[in-house]
Design an enzyme around this catalytic site. Structure first.
Site, mmCIF file in Angstrom:
data_model
loop_
_atom_site.group_PDB
_atom_site.id
_atom_site.type_symbol
_atom_site.label_atom_id
_atom_site.label_comp_id
_atom_site.label_asym_id
_atom_site.label_seq_id
_atom_site.Cartn_x
_atom_site.Cartn_y
_atom_site.Cartn_z
ATOM 1 N N ALA A 1 0.932 -1.295 -0.094
ATOM 2 C CA ALA A 1 0.061 -0.023 0.108
ATOM 3 C C ALA A 1 1.086 1.362 -0.153
ATOM 4 C CB ALA A 1 -0.956 -0.101 1.242
ATOM 5 N N GLY B 1 0.548 -4.836 0.988
ATOM 6 C CA GLY B 1 -0.646 -5.089 0.172
ATOM 7 C C GLY B 1 -0.536 -5.671 -1.270
ATOM 8 N N GLU C 1 -0.986 -9.224 -0.297
ATOM 9 C CA GLU C 1 -2.247 -9.275 -0.069
ATOM 10 C C GLU C 1 -3.248 -9.318 -1.471
ATOM 11 O OE1 GLU C 1 -2.115 -6.248 2.852
ATOM 12 O OE2 GLU C 1 -3.238 -7.613 4.154
ATOM 13 N N GLU D 1 4.484 -5.395 7.491
ATOM 14 C CA GLU D 1 3.731 -4.068 8.128
ATOM 15 C C GLU D 1 4.043 -3.813 9.595
ATOM 16 O OE1 GLU D 1 2.207 -6.315 6.095
ATOM 17 O OE2 GLU D 1 0.712 -5.289 4.741
HETATM 18 N N1 COA Z 1 4.543 3.104 -0.537
HETATM 19 C C1 COA Z 1 4.961 4.143 -1.271
HETATM 20 N N2 COA Z 1 6.091 4.260 -2.074
HETATM 21 C C2 COA Z 1 6.515 3.102 -2.126
HETATM 22 C C3 COA Z 1 6.334 1.955 -1.627
HETATM 23 C C4 COA Z 1 5.266 1.855 -0.801
HETATM 24 N N3 COA Z 1 4.968 0.723 -0.297
HETATM 25 N N4 COA Z 1 7.521 1.165 -2.056
HETATM 26 C C5 COA Z 1 8.415 1.805 -2.775
HETATM 27 N N5 COA Z 1 7.842 3.192 -2.969
HETATM 28 C C6 COA Z 1 8.654 4.109 -3.618
HETATM 29 C C7 COA Z 1 9.824 4.624 -2.849
HETATM 30 O O1 COA Z 1 9.557 5.593 -1.931
HETATM 31 C C8 COA Z 1 10.674 5.229 -4.102
HETATM 32 O O2 COA Z 1 10.231 6.421 -4.323
HETATM 33 P P1 COA Z 1 11.175 7.758 -4.683
HETATM 34 O O3 COA Z 1 11.920 7.280 -5.734
HETATM 35 O O4 COA Z 1 10.074 8.681 -5.192
HETATM 36 O O5 COA Z 1 11.748 7.779 -3.527
HETATM 37 C C9 COA Z 1 10.485 4.253 -5.169
HETATM 38 O O6 COA Z 1 9.102 3.546 -4.794
HETATM 39 C C10 COA Z 1 11.552 3.101 -5.370
HETATM 40 O O7 COA Z 1 11.721 2.461 -4.197
HETATM 41 P P2 COA Z 1 13.267 2.301 -3.418
HETATM 42 O O8 COA Z 1 12.728 2.194 -1.746
HETATM 43 O O9 COA Z 1 14.059 3.435 -3.547
HETATM 44 O O10 COA Z 1 13.483 1.075 -4.028
HETATM 45 P P3 COA Z 1 14.655 0.044 -3.505
HETATM 46 O O11 COA Z 1 14.937 -1.251 -4.645
HETATM 47 O O12 COA Z 1 15.619 0.540 -2.731
HETATM 48 O O13 COA Z 1 13.764 -1.021 -2.199
HETATM 49 C C11 COA Z 1 11.831 -1.953 -1.559
HETATM 50 C C12 COA Z 1 12.823 -1.786 -2.820
HETATM 51 C C13 COA Z 1 10.610 -3.040 -2.007
HETATM 52 C C14 COA Z 1 12.695 -2.927 -0.321
HETATM 53 C C15 COA Z 1 11.553 -0.982 -0.787
HETATM 54 O O14 COA Z 1 10.818 -0.023 -1.538
HETATM 55 C C16 COA Z 1 10.644 -1.025 0.466
HETATM 56 O O15 COA Z 1 10.854 -1.450 1.562
HETATM 57 N N6 COA Z 1 9.323 -0.722 0.137
HETATM 58 C C17 COA Z 1 8.181 -0.568 1.146
HETATM 59 C C18 COA Z 1 7.672 -1.972 1.597
HETATM 60 C C19 COA Z 1 6.655 -2.008 2.593
HETATM 61 O O16 COA Z 1 7.055 -1.861 3.686
HETATM 62 N N7 COA Z 1 5.489 -2.481 1.999
HETATM 63 C C20 COA Z 1 4.261 -2.490 3.023
HETATM 64 C C21 COA Z 1 3.343 -1.301 2.941
HETATM 65 S S1 COA Z 1 2.087 -1.623 3.904
#
Ligand code: COA
Length: 260
Positions: free
Chosen positions: A66, A112, A115, A135
């Site tokens: 999400a 999400g 999910e 989460e």
């Molecule tokens: N919500 C909003 N933005 C998200 C996102 C999320 N769940 N997951 C990734 N993004 C965005 C990042 O903020 C980034 O945006 P920016 O370039 O404007 O800063 C872009 O997507 C790329 O992500 P980034 O984190 O730079 O890639 P990465 O390869 O370093 O890491 C992940 C990849 C998946 C490990 C990391 O993005 C992450 O941990 N995401 C969140 C996962 C999460 O907790 N999901 C559950 C949400 S309830």
């Protein structure tokens, strides 16, 4: 239908819905959830669609969760509404569609995203996929059905560990857990998933809808799956598809199902 955050395309009976926000790793914001609802609803109601495939654009992510930026300052009430609305519009909606939904998991499926993949009827993953429910690392719990569907798919102990550690599992482990049915290379993911869709499409769509309903009944509070199965089984005998299927077998020819 024109969308901003997703693509939807129908070819040869298969509607492929692609979440298309690769710069945000296809994170599910409010608009994307609304658009997905509309696209799934359109596919459910279209006579051209027999099977739906849901996937993410780009090579990195199915859906990274999400959209955290949207709910970071939510109150208790807003948080509750976010989960309820999301489940109604997308996650429960997808799980209860009468047409088969296959998730083609092409990279990160987190929060999400996992999910959504779990709300699909089954999953195929590419070998670079990473799956998890992170989460609790954000101080919240899965709110789009994850605490219910993950244990249903992988067992309570594994789900507890995945949710408590907020860790990710790779495609091989997901296969071993039964979270995904098949693992392919990234290049072959869609073609492989379409092949399975092709096998499904040879069968009666009316009977498949009944089967989905009966299988899902086991997971619905207050429903007796065996009773639903008996009812759906009986209903099949009143369908044109049943007449065609049985006649074709007896006449030693291929069935041509009329559908609904
Ligand atoms: N919500 C909003 N933005 C998200 C996102 C999320 N769940 N997951 C990734 N993004 C965005 C990042 O903020 C980034 O945006 P920016 O370039 O404007 O800063 C872009 O997507 C790329 O992500 P980034 O984190 O730079 O890639 P990465 O390869 O370093 O890491 C992940 C990849 C998946 C490990 C990391 O993005 C992450 O941990 N995401 C969140 C996962 C999460 O907790 N999901 C559950 C949400 S309830």
């Amino acid at each position: 239908m024109k969308f901003q955050n997703i693509l939807s395309e129908t070819n040869n009976g298969i509607t492929t819905i692609t979440i298309n926000r690769p710069s945000k790793l296809n994170a599910l914001n409010r608009d994307t959830i609304q658009e997905l609802h509309k696209a799934f609803e359109a596919a459910e109601n279209s006579s051209k669609t027999k099977v739906i495939i849901i996937t993410g654009s780009g090579e990195k992510a199915f859906v990274a969760g999400a959209d955290i930026s949207e709910f970071a300052d939510f109150s208790v009430e807003e948080g509750g509404k976010l989960a309820a609305k999301g489940q109604e519009l997308l996650f429960d909606f997808v799980a209860n569609l009468s047409k088969p939904v296959i998730a083609a998991v092409n990279g990160f499926a987190l929060g999400g995203g996992l999910e959504l993949a779990m709300a699909a009827h089954f999953r195929v993953a590419s070998n670079n996929a990473k799956m998890g429910l992170p989460e609790v690392s954000l101080g919240v719990i899965p709110g789009y059905g994850g605490t219910q569907r993950l244990p249903q798919l992988v067992g309570k102990g594994r789900a507890m560990e995945m949710i408590m550690t907020a860790g990710m599992i790779d495609a091989t482990q997901a296969l071993e857990y039964g979270l995904v049915n098949h693992v392919t290379t990234p290049e072959e993911l869609l073609e492989f998933t379409e092949k399975i869709a092709g096998k499904i499409m040879r069968n009666s769509s009316v009977a498949i809808a009944s089967a989905i309903n009966a299988i899902n009944a086991n997971y619905q509070d207050g429903e007796n799956g065996f009773e639903v199965e008996i009812e759906e089984f009986g209903n099949c005998f009143g369908t044109e598809d049943f007449k065609e299927g049985t006649q074709a077998f007896l006449q030693k020819r291929k069935a041509v199902f009329p559908g609904k």
